[in-house]
Design a protein around this motif. Structure first.
Motif, mmCIF file in Angstrom:
data_model
loop_
_atom_site.group_PDB
_atom_site.id
_atom_site.type_symbol
_atom_site.label_atom_id
_atom_site.label_comp_id
_atom_site.label_asym_id
_atom_site.label_seq_id
_atom_site.Cartn_x
_atom_site.Cartn_y
_atom_site.Cartn_z
ATOM 1 N N SER A 200 0.825 -1.214 0.000
ATOM 2 C CA SER A 200 0.000 0.000 0.000
ATOM 3 C C SER A 200 0.855 1.259 0.000
ATOM 4 O O SER A 200 2.035 1.242 0.383
ATOM 5 C CB SER A 200 -0.907 0.013 1.240
ATOM 6 N N HIS A 226 -9.470 7.358 -3.223
ATOM 7 C CA HIS A 226 -9.852 5.951 -3.379
ATOM 8 C C HIS A 226 -10.380 5.666 -4.788
ATOM 9 O O HIS A 226 -10.174 4.574 -5.328
ATOM 10 C CB HIS A 226 -10.911 5.583 -2.329
ATOM 11 N N SER A 230 -6.788 2.696 -5.488
ATOM 12 C CA SER A 230 -7.293 1.926 -4.343
ATOM 13 C C SER A 230 -6.183 1.383 -3.449
ATOM 14 O O SER A 230 -6.456 0.839 -2.372
ATOM 15 C CB SER A 230 -8.164 0.761 -4.837
ATOM 16 N N LYS A 233 -3.865 4.009 1.341
ATOM 17 C CA LYS A 233 -4.536 3.822 2.632
ATOM 18 C C LYS A 233 -4.245 5.023 3.533
ATOM 19 O O LYS A 233 -3.197 5.660 3.415
ATOM 20 C CB LYS A 233 -4.056 2.549 3.333
ATOM 21 N N LEU A 255 -15.665 3.302 3.272
ATOM 22 C CA LEU A 255 -14.208 3.389 3.196
ATOM 23 C C LEU A 255 -13.509 2.567 4.281
ATOM 24 O O LEU A 255 -12.340 2.797 4.576
ATOM 25 C CB LEU A 255 -13.766 4.859 3.311
ATOM 26 N N THR A 258 -10.193 1.164 3.510
ATOM 27 C CA THR A 258 -9.217 2.155 3.042
ATOM 28 C C THR A 258 -8.576 2.922 4.189
ATOM 29 O O THR A 258 -7.478 3.453 4.052
ATOM 30 C CB THR A 258 -9.920 3.159 2.097
#
Length: 370
Positions: A200, A226, A230, A233, A255, A258
Motif C-alpha cells: 500500500s 480511493h 485503491s 490507505k 471506506l 481504506t
C-alpha cells in the motif's frame, strides 16, 4: 532545584505530554521535575515510567462541574505548592484562562518564578465562541501574575500574549528525539509488514479526534483518492472525543477497507517509518510536534495553510488551503508527493535546533534564569 509542570497528562497522548516526558527522561539528576495534572492520567504505566525518573504525578483536578473545577484546581494547586517548596512552576495551556488560574495560585503562595507557556493558536472542543471570548478576556491579565512568557511559535505567542513585548517572550521549539525518528529502511519494512500494508501507499496522520484536527476533511480527501488509486490507505493514529463520529462517517462512505484506525501508540516513531506521506489539515496549531516528528522521519508533509510557516523545517513541506473547494488540490499534491524518495533530514532539524537536547537546554536555562 524543584520544578512543577502544570496541566500535563497523558489523555489522548497529546503533544505536550510527549514533550514534557522527553524533558523529564533526559534532564539529568540535578533537577527534580514533578507534574500537577488537571486531568486524570489514563495509563498507570506512564506514571510508573515517570516515577523511575524521580517525577511525582499529583492530580490537582476535579471530575465534577467545569465551573467548580476552576476553583478546586486553584485550591489544590495552592496546597501542593505550599507543601512541596517548588522553586518554579511551568504552566502549559492552549487558552489563557487555564494559564491564569494556575498562575494566580502560584502568585498567591509567593512563588518567585511563574512560567506560562502557550502551545496553540486557537480554541478546540465544544462552545468554541464562548471559550474564545473567555480566552480574549483573560489573556491580558497574564502580565500581572506570571514572571516568564514562553510559546512554541510566534503564532502561539501572538495568540496568548498580545500585551507582552516580543523581546520578553521566549520561543522554545518543540524538539524531538532525532535519532529515534531518523529514517530507517529496515524498520519501515518490518512495520509495514506488521500493519499488513506492504503493498500500500500510506498516508499518515497522528492526532486526537477533535475539532482542531479536522478529520472530516481528511475523509473527503480519501474519498476522492480511493476513486483514483485503491492502493492508497490512510493510517489514523490517536483517539479522542470525535472518534466514533469519524468511524461512522467512514462506514457511511464505504471506506472501511481504506482507512486504518490504529488507536494510540507508544511507538509512533516506528509508525512514521511505515508512512509514505504525512498530512495535517488542522484548523489551528501552535507548532505541531507530530509535524516535526514527520519531518525528522524524512517524510513529505502537507500542512493546512492555517498552520504557522515556522513548522516548515525541511524542503519537503507544502501548505494548502482547507476550503471545501480545495480538496482536489490536496489530492493532486498527495499523488505528486507520495512517491517521493525519503532522505535523511537529521542535520536539517539539528541545525534548526529542533533536537530534544536543544529543547531541554532551553527549559533548564529558563528554570535556572540563565
Amino acid at each position: 532545584m524543584k520544578v512543577l509542570e502544570v496541566n500535563v497528562d497523558d489523555l489522548h497522548s497529546g503533544g505536550v505530554f510527549s514533550l514534557i516526558k522527553n524533558v523529564i527522561v533526559n534532564k539529568g539528576t540535578d533537577i527534580k521535575i514533578d507534574i500537577g495534572a488537571i486531568e486524570q492520567f489514563v495509563n498507570i504505566e506512564n506514571i510508573r515510567m515517570l516515577d523511575k525518573y524521580d517525577c511525582d504525578v499529583h492530580y490537582i483536578g476535579y471530575d465534577g462541574s467545569k465551573w467548580k473545577k476552576q476553583i478546586v484546581c486553584f485550591k489544590n494547586l495552592k496546597k501542593l505548592l505550599k507543601s512541596n517548596n517548588y522553586d518554579c512552576v511551568h504552566i502549559h495551556a492552549d487558552v489563557a484562562n487555564k494559564l491564569l488560574v494556575s498562575a494566580f495560585a502560584a502568585k498567591c503562595v509567593g512563588l518567585k518564578k511563574i512560567i506560562v507557556h502557550s502551545h496553540a493558536a486557537g480554541v478546540d472542543g465544544n462552545h468554541r465562541v464562548f471559550k474564545r471570548y473567555i480566552h480574549l478576556m483573560c489573556r491580558r491579565l497574564l502580565a500581572y501574575v506570571a514572571t516568564d512568557f514562553v510559546a512554541c511559535s510566534e503564532l502561539a505567542a501572538e495568540w496568548m500574549f498580545p500585551n507582552i513585548a516580543k523581546d520578553h517572550i521566549v520561543i522554545i521549539n518543540n524538539g524531538v528525539d532525532l535519532d529515534k525518528f531518523r529514517f530507517n529502511p529496515e524498520i519501515r519494512i518490518e512495520e509495514r509488514k506488521r500493519l499488513g500494508l506492504q503493498n500500500s501507499k500510506i498516508i499518515g496522520h497522528v492526532g486526537r479526534f477533535a475539532y482542531q484536527k479536522n478529520h472530516e476533511y481528511l475523509i473527503k480527501i480519501m474519498e476522492r483518492l480511493h476513486e483514483i488509486d485503491s492502493s492508497i490507505k490512510l493510517l489514523l493514529v490517536g483517539e479522542g472525543p470525535k472518534e466514533k463520529e469519524i468511524h461512522d462517517l467512514v462506514k457511511n462512505k464505504g471506506l472501511e477497507d481504506t482507512i486504518v484506525f490504529f488507536g494510540t501508540s507508544d511507538s509512533v516513531n516506528e509508525l512514521f517509518q511505515a508512512m509514505d506521506i504525512f498530512v495535517l489539515p488542522s484548523f489551528f496549531e501552535g507548532l505541531p510536534i507530530v509535524g516535526v516528528e514527520a519531518q525528522a522521519a524524512g517524510l513529505p508533509v502537507i500542512f493546512s495553510s492555517l498552520i504557522t510557516s515556522e513548522a516548515k523545517i525541511t524542503q519537503n513541506v507544502q501548505f494548502l488551503d482547507i476550503a471545501e473547494d480545495n480538496i482536489d488540490e490536496w489530492v493532486r499534491q498527495i499523488l505528486h508527493d507520495i512517491g517521493k524518495k525519503r532522505y535523511d533530514t537529521y542535520q536539517e532539524l539539528k541545525n534548526r535546533k529542533f533536537s530534544i537536547q536543544d529543547t531541554i537546554y532551553s527549559f533548564l536555562s529558563l528554570y535556572k534564569g540563565e
